[in-house]
Design a protein around this motif. Sequence first.
Motif, PDB file in Angstrom:
ATOM      1  N   ILE A 147       1.912   6.233  -6.932  1.00  0.00           N
ATOM      2  CA  ILE A 147       1.740   5.741  -8.309  1.00  0.00           C
ATOM      3  C   ILE A 147       2.370   6.719  -9.294  1.00  0.00           C
ATOM      4  N   ASP A 148       2.176   8.008  -9.067  1.00  0.00           N
ATOM      5  CA  ASP A 148       2.808   9.029  -9.919  1.00  0.00           C
ATOM      6  C   ASP A 148       4.326   8.875  -9.913  1.00  0.00           C
ATOM      7  N   HIS A 149       4.881   8.577  -8.754  1.00  0.00           N
ATOM      8  CA  HIS A 149       6.332   8.392  -8.657  1.00  0.00           C
ATOM      9  C   HIS A 149       6.784   7.192  -9.494  1.00  0.00           C
ATOM     10  N   SER A 150       6.004   6.117  -9.457  1.00  0.00           N
ATOM     11  CA  SER A 150       6.338   4.939 -10.265  1.00  0.00           C
ATOM     12  C   SER A 150       6.264   5.242 -11.756  1.00  0.00           C
ATOM     13  N   ILE A 151       5.235   6.003 -12.148  1.00  0.00           N
ATOM     14  CA  ILE A 151       5.091   6.365 -13.566  1.00  0.00           C
ATOM     15  C   ILE A 151       6.249   7.246 -14.015  1.00  0.00           C
ATOM     16  N   LYS A 152       6.575   8.247 -13.215  1.00  0.00           N
ATOM     17  CA  LYS A 152       7.642   9.190 -13.557  1.00  0.00           C
ATOM     18  C   LYS A 152       8.988   8.484 -13.695  1.00  0.00           C
ATOM     19  N   ASN A 153       9.246   7.523 -12.805  1.00  0.00           N
ATOM     20  CA  ASN A 153      10.549   6.866 -12.792  1.00  0.00           C
ATOM     21  C   ASN A 153      10.544   5.488 -13.462  1.00  0.00           C
ATOM     22  N   LYS A 154       9.353   5.107 -13.990  1.00  0.00           N
ATOM     23  CA  LYS A 154       9.211   3.846 -14.710  1.00  0.00           C
ATOM     24  C   LYS A 154       9.688   2.646 -13.871  1.00  0.00           C
ATOM     25  N   ILE A 155       9.192   2.589 -12.660  1.00  0.00           N
ATOM     26  CA  ILE A 155       9.529   1.479 -11.770  1.00  0.00           C
ATOM     27  C   ILE A 155       8.248   0.836 -11.238  1.00  0.00           C
ATOM     28  N   PRO A 156       8.280  -0.451 -10.914  1.00  0.00           N
ATOM     29  CA  PRO A 156       7.072  -1.163 -10.458  1.00  0.00           C
ATOM     30  C   PRO A 156       6.495  -0.571  -9.177  1.00  0.00           C
ATOM     31  N   PHE A 157       5.203  -0.837  -8.972  1.00  0.00           N
ATOM     32  CA  PHE A 157       4.493  -0.354  -7.792  1.00  0.00           C
ATOM     33  C   PHE A 157       3.913  -1.533  -7.033  1.00  0.00           C
ATOM     34  N   LEU A 158       4.171  -1.573  -5.724  1.00  0.00           N
ATOM     35  CA  LEU A 158       3.619  -2.611  -4.846  1.00  0.00           C
ATOM     36  C   LEU A 158       2.716  -1.951  -3.820  1.00  0.00           C
ATOM     37  N   MET A 159       1.461  -2.428  -3.730  1.00  0.00           N
ATOM     38  CA  MET A 159       0.511  -1.935  -2.735  1.00  0.00           C
ATOM     39  C   MET A 159       0.256  -3.041  -1.724  1.00  0.00           C
ATOM     40  N   ILE A 160       0.510  -2.753  -0.442  1.00  0.00           N
ATOM     41  CA  ILE A 160       0.243  -3.713   0.632  1.00  0.00           C
ATOM     42  C   ILE A 160      -0.983  -3.230   1.392  1.00  0.00           C
ATOM     43  N   SER A 161      -2.097  -3.925   1.233  1.00  0.00           N
ATOM     44  CA  SER A 161      -3.369  -3.498   1.822  1.00  0.00           C
ATOM     45  C   SER A 161      -3.643  -4.223   3.136  1.00  0.00           C
ATOM     46  N   LYS A 162      -4.173  -3.466   4.084  1.00  0.00           N
ATOM     47  CA  LYS A 162      -4.583  -4.007   5.384  1.00  0.00           C
ATOM     48  C   LYS A 162      -5.562  -2.984   5.946  1.00  0.00           C
ATOM     49  N   SER A 163      -6.867  -3.230   5.774  1.00  0.00           N
ATOM     50  CA  SER A 163      -7.824  -2.157   6.050  1.00  0.00           C
ATOM     51  C   SER A 163      -9.213  -2.683   6.394  1.00  0.00           C
ATOM     52  N   GLY A 164      -9.910  -1.894   7.201  1.00  0.00           N
ATOM     53  CA  GLY A 164     -11.313  -2.173   7.488  1.00  0.00           C
ATOM     54  C   GLY A 164     -12.245  -1.515   6.503  1.00  0.00           C
ATOM     55  N   GLY A 165     -11.689  -0.712   5.569  1.00  0.00           N
ATOM     56  CA  GLY A 165     -12.510  -0.070   4.546  1.00  0.00           C
ATOM     57  C   GLY A 165     -12.458   1.443   4.613  1.00  0.00           C
ATOM     58  N   ALA A 166     -13.485   2.100   4.096  1.00  0.00           N
ATOM     59  CA  ALA A 166     -13.537   3.560   4.031  1.00  0.00           C
ATOM     60  C   ALA A 166     -13.644   4.166   5.431  1.00  0.00           C
ATOM     61  N   ARG A 167     -13.115   5.372   5.586  1.00  0.00           N
ATOM     62  CA  ARG A 167     -13.144   6.054   6.880  1.00  0.00           C
ATOM     63  C   ARG A 167     -14.431   6.856   7.014  1.00  0.00           C
ATOM     64  N   MET A 168     -15.289   6.444   7.918  1.00  0.00           N
ATOM     65  CA  MET A 168     -16.621   7.037   8.019  1.00  0.00           C
ATOM     66  C   MET A 168     -16.570   8.514   8.389  1.00  0.00           C
ATOM     67  N   MET A 169     -15.508   8.966   9.063  1.00  0.00           N
ATOM     68  CA  MET A 169     -15.417  10.369   9.470  1.00  0.00           C
ATOM     69  C   MET A 169     -15.270  11.311   8.285  1.00  0.00           C
ATOM     70  N   GLU A 170     -14.950  10.739   7.106  1.00  0.00           N
ATOM     71  CA  GLU A 170     -14.805  11.574   5.909  1.00  0.00           C
ATOM     72  C   GLU A 170     -15.892  11.285   4.873  1.00  0.00           C
ATOM     73  N   ALA A 171     -16.798  10.364   5.184  1.00  0.00           N
ATOM     74  CA  ALA A 171     -18.001  10.103   4.375  1.00  0.00           C
ATOM     75  C   ALA A 171     -17.668  10.009   2.877  1.00  0.00           C
ATOM     76  N   GLY A 172     -18.353  10.815   2.069  1.00  0.00           N
ATOM     77  CA  GLY A 172     -18.191  10.748   0.619  1.00  0.00           C
ATOM     78  C   GLY A 172     -16.783  11.046   0.151  1.00  0.00           C
ATOM     79  N   LEU A 173     -16.047  11.868   0.892  1.00  0.00           N
ATOM     80  CA  LEU A 173     -14.664  12.179   0.518  1.00  0.00           C
ATOM     81  C   LEU A 173     -13.797  10.928   0.584  1.00  0.00           C
ATOM     82  N   SER A 174     -14.113  10.060   1.523  1.00  0.00           N
ATOM     83  CA  SER A 174     -13.394   8.796   1.618  1.00  0.00           C
ATOM     84  C   SER A 174     -13.706   7.896   0.429  1.00  0.00           C
ATOM     85  N   LEU A 175     -14.982   7.810   0.074  1.00  0.00           N
ATOM     86  CA  LEU A 175     -15.379   6.960  -1.049  1.00  0.00           C
ATOM     87  C   LEU A 175     -14.792   7.439  -2.374  1.00  0.00           C
TER      88      LEU A 175
END
Length: 279
Positions: A147-175
């Motif tokens: 996102i920082d790269h898009s802001i710096k260069n003023k270009i659109p950002f596309l996010m492609i999501s495919k996920s089961g959710g937060a990673r439990m091994m990192e607990a609160g750090l993931s959230l």
Amino acid sequence: MSWFKRKDKGIQTPTEAKKEAPDGLWFKTPGGKIVHTRELKSNAYVSPEDGYHVRIGSKEYFDILFDNNKFTELDTNMESADPLKFVDTKAYPDRIKSTQKKVELKDAVRSAYGKMNGVEITIACMDFSFIGGSMGSVVGEKIARAIDHSIKNKIPFLMISKSGGARMMEAGLSLMQMAKTSAKLALLSEAKIPYISLLTDPTTGGVTASYAMLGDFNIAEPGSLIGFAGPRVIRETIGKDLPKGFQSAEFVLDHGFLDFIVDRRNLKAKLSTLLKMLK
């Protein structure tokens, strides 16, 4: 006489010369349609007979979207640490290393920039093959930097999501990544730079509750599972049967949480047309 030596049928192949078809040549869709993997690849990994969208990862999406598959990848060597010293059936660092070796990825997201039908764009794409596409600190940090790269260069950002959710091994750090990525997207919005969120199968948990549903345009592939908690958990919580098609992309669209559904074969053309209109 064995079938492979039936001269009257023109078959004279000895047993030792028989060859088995190698694995992975054919793909069978949930609807029972069988398609050759070569045809599947040329059709953007969509079954031509029933339109089933096969789950694919960042490698395939980058190939589909970036012009001539040319792009510059960001933060290629970023890896997860183990601040919580987490151990389940194996130590977290061991799980990371074994997964990296198996799927040849550093973590569950890759980010890159390049051109899409001539339009400059930054793309972050999640890989479900890496611990279920779970969102850990590396995922959040790489998305934030993209996102920082898009802001710096003023270009659109596309996010492609495919996920089961937060990673439990990192607990609160993931959230915490939910808040961090959402804050970065707020800065992107303030800079008036377009953000398109593509939800693919499946997009669930903390990812749905943060950046996946914060796009200027929230779009999805046909048949994708989209939701927060799983259908079984919801059904047991409310004690009622769920509507037909619950949490499918089509159901979510009908209830106003998506802007439109796009066939993967038309994805590049639709995205580039949309971004050219916004520009």
